[in-house]
Design a protein around this motif. Structure first.
Motif, mmCIF file in Angstrom:
data_model
loop_
_atom_site.group_PDB
_atom_site.id
_atom_site.type_symbol
_atom_site.label_atom_id
_atom_site.label_comp_id
_atom_site.label_asym_id
_atom_site.label_seq_id
_atom_site.Cartn_x
_atom_site.Cartn_y
_atom_site.Cartn_z
ATOM 1 N N ALA A 98 0.410 -18.200 10.429
ATOM 2 C CA ALA A 98 0.752 -18.065 9.004
ATOM 3 C C ALA A 98 0.206 -16.763 8.435
ATOM 4 O O ALA A 98 0.892 -16.092 7.654
ATOM 5 N N LEU A 99 -1.017 -16.377 8.822
ATOM 6 C CA LEU A 99 -1.565 -15.109 8.339
ATOM 7 C C LEU A 99 -0.754 -13.922 8.856
ATOM 8 O O LEU A 99 -0.506 -12.967 8.122
ATOM 9 N N LEU A 100 -0.351 -13.981 10.124
ATOM 10 C CA LEU A 100 0.477 -12.903 10.658
ATOM 11 C C LEU A 100 1.808 -12.809 9.920
ATOM 12 O O LEU A 100 2.251 -11.713 9.543
ATOM 13 N N LEU A 101 2.455 -13.949 9.720
ATOM 14 C CA LEU A 101 3.752 -13.945 9.028
ATOM 15 C C LEU A 101 3.615 -13.507 7.578
ATOM 16 O O LEU A 101 4.436 -12.733 7.080
ATOM 17 N N PHE A 102 2.588 -14.001 6.885
ATOM 18 C CA PHE A 102 2.370 -13.591 5.499
ATOM 19 C C PHE A 102 2.179 -12.085 5.408
ATOM 20 O O PHE A 102 2.781 -11.418 4.565
ATOM 21 N N THR A 103 1.326 -11.556 6.278
ATOM 22 C CA THR A 103 1.043 -10.128 6.251
ATOM 23 C C THR A 103 2.294 -9.315 6.546
ATOM 24 O O THR A 103 2.589 -8.340 5.856
ATOM 25 N N GLY A 104 3.026 -9.716 7.562
ATOM 26 C CA GLY A 104 4.240 -8.991 7.919
ATOM 27 C C GLY A 104 5.297 -9.027 6.838
ATOM 28 O O GLY A 104 5.905 -8.008 6.494
ATOM 29 N N MET A 105 5.504 -10.208 6.264
ATOM 30 C CA MET A 105 6.552 -10.342 5.251
ATOM 31 C C MET A 105 6.161 -9.700 3.925
ATOM 32 O O MET A 105 7.003 -9.145 3.228
ATOM 33 N N THR A 106 4.887 -9.756 3.576
ATOM 34 C CA THR A 106 4.447 -9.198 2.304
ATOM 35 C C THR A 106 4.461 -7.674 2.308
ATOM 36 O O THR A 106 4.838 -7.043 1.331
ATOM 37 N N PHE A 107 4.057 -7.090 3.408
ATOM 38 C CA PHE A 107 3.892 -5.640 3.462
ATOM 39 C C PHE A 107 4.956 -4.939 4.310
ATOM 40 O O PHE A 107 4.777 -3.787 4.678
ATOM 41 N N TRP A 108 6.056 -5.608 4.621
ATOM 42 C CA TRP A 108 7.079 -5.023 5.483
ATOM 43 C C TRP A 108 7.600 -3.693 4.940
ATOM 44 O O TRP A 108 7.703 -2.711 5.667
ATOM 45 N N ASN A 109 7.922 -3.637 3.675
ATOM 46 C CA ASN A 109 8.447 -2.395 3.095
ATOM 47 C C ASN A 109 7.406 -1.279 3.116
ATOM 48 O O ASN A 109 7.752 -0.101 3.258
ATOM 49 N N ILE A 161 -2.996 4.472 -0.736
ATOM 50 C CA ILE A 161 -3.939 3.357 -0.724
ATOM 51 C C ILE A 161 -3.243 2.037 -0.411
ATOM 52 O O ILE A 161 -3.807 1.173 0.250
ATOM 53 N N GLY A 162 -2.001 1.891 -0.828
ATOM 54 C CA GLY A 162 -1.241 0.685 -0.520
ATOM 55 C C GLY A 162 -1.010 0.527 0.971
ATOM 56 O O GLY A 162 -1.094 -0.579 1.513
ATOM 57 N N PHE A 163 -0.728 1.641 1.646
ATOM 58 C CA PHE A 163 -0.545 1.589 3.090
ATOM 59 C C PHE A 163 -1.863 1.277 3.789
ATOM 60 O O PHE A 163 -1.885 0.568 4.794
ATOM 61 N N ALA A 164 -2.972 1.781 3.261
ATOM 62 C CA ALA A 164 -4.277 1.488 3.853
ATOM 63 C C ALA A 164 -4.585 -0.012 3.757
ATOM 64 O O ALA A 164 -5.080 -0.609 4.720
ATOM 65 N N PHE A 165 -4.294 -0.613 2.609
ATOM 66 C CA PHE A 165 -4.482 -2.057 2.477
ATOM 67 C C PHE A 165 -3.571 -2.809 3.441
ATOM 68 O O PHE A 165 -4.008 -3.753 4.108
ATOM 69 N N ALA A 166 -2.314 -2.418 3.516
ATOM 70 C CA ALA A 166 -1.364 -3.087 4.404
ATOM 71 C C ALA A 166 -1.797 -2.975 5.862
ATOM 72 O O ALA A 166 -1.727 -3.950 6.619
ATOM 73 N N ALA A 167 -2.268 -1.802 6.262
ATOM 74 C CA ALA A 167 -2.719 -1.617 7.637
ATOM 75 C C ALA A 167 -3.970 -2.454 7.906
ATOM 76 O O ALA A 167 -4.115 -3.031 8.997
ATOM 77 N N GLY A 168 -4.866 -2.549 6.938
ATOM 78 C CA GLY A 168 -6.053 -3.387 7.093
ATOM 79 C C GLY A 168 -5.696 -4.849 7.251
ATOM 80 O O GLY A 168 -6.217 -5.540 8.137
ATOM 81 N N PHE A 169 -4.797 -5.340 6.403
ATOM 82 C CA PHE A 169 -4.353 -6.726 6.531
ATOM 83 C C PHE A 169 -3.721 -6.977 7.898
ATOM 84 O O PHE A 169 -3.984 -7.988 8.539
ATOM 85 N N ALA A 170 -2.874 -6.060 8.342
ATOM 86 C CA ALA A 170 -2.208 -6.227 9.633
ATOM 87 C C ALA A 170 -3.216 -6.228 10.774
ATOM 88 O O ALA A 170 -3.138 -7.053 11.690
ATOM 89 N N LEU A 171 -4.159 -5.304 10.747
ATOM 90 C CA LEU A 171 -5.157 -5.214 11.804
ATOM 91 C C LEU A 171 -6.001 -6.478 11.881
ATOM 92 O O LEU A 171 -6.186 -7.047 12.966
ATOM 93 N N PHE A 172 -6.494 -6.955 10.743
ATOM 94 C CA PHE A 172 -7.372 -8.119 10.768
ATOM 95 C C PHE A 172 -6.604 -9.395 11.102
ATOM 96 O O PHE A 172 -7.130 -10.282 11.783
#
Length: 110
Positions: free
Chosen positions: A18-29, A38-49
């Motif tokens: 669920a965390l993987l899917l949430f992260t992928g779907m929320t930050f896909w764009n 900074i938005g990309f840095a947050f998205a990359a952090g969420f994806a990495l963790f």
């Protein structure tokens, strides 16, 4: 009624997924746009963790579950503080993922 304890490992894997899917779907764009801000840095952090939490399910020990859980939780709290606009609706999408990160931080693998 007793809890269905045999499904506990399945529930933990569903949380990871669920965390993987949430992260992928929320930050896909954000991932596709590849604007280095900074938005990309947050998205990359969420994806990495989220990815480290998922991989941590395959590894013996708690290191790849506890530490990424803490970092995912902390990043979600910081992100919610950053996007807060005076209403709960602005941060409601990140409350459950933050709590899932906190769950993995506080509960070791069995």
């Amino acid at each position: 009624m007793k809890p269905f304890k045999t499904a506990y490992p399945l529930a933990r894997w569903l949380f990871r997924l669920a965390l993987l899917l949430f992260t992928g779907m929320t930050f896909w764009n954000t991932y596709i746009g590849l604007h280095l801000d900074i938005g990309f840095a947050f998205a990359a952090g969420f994806a990495l963790f989220a990815l480290l939490l998922f991989i941590g399910g395959f590894v013996k020990g708690n290191g790849l579950t506890v530490i990424p859980g803490l970092l995912y939780f902390a990043l979600a709290v910081v992100y919610m503080a950053r996007i807060y606009s005076g209403t709960a609706a602005s941060i409601q999408d990140f409350v459950i993922p933050a709590l899932l990160g906190f769950y993995f931080f506080t509960s070791p693998e069995k």
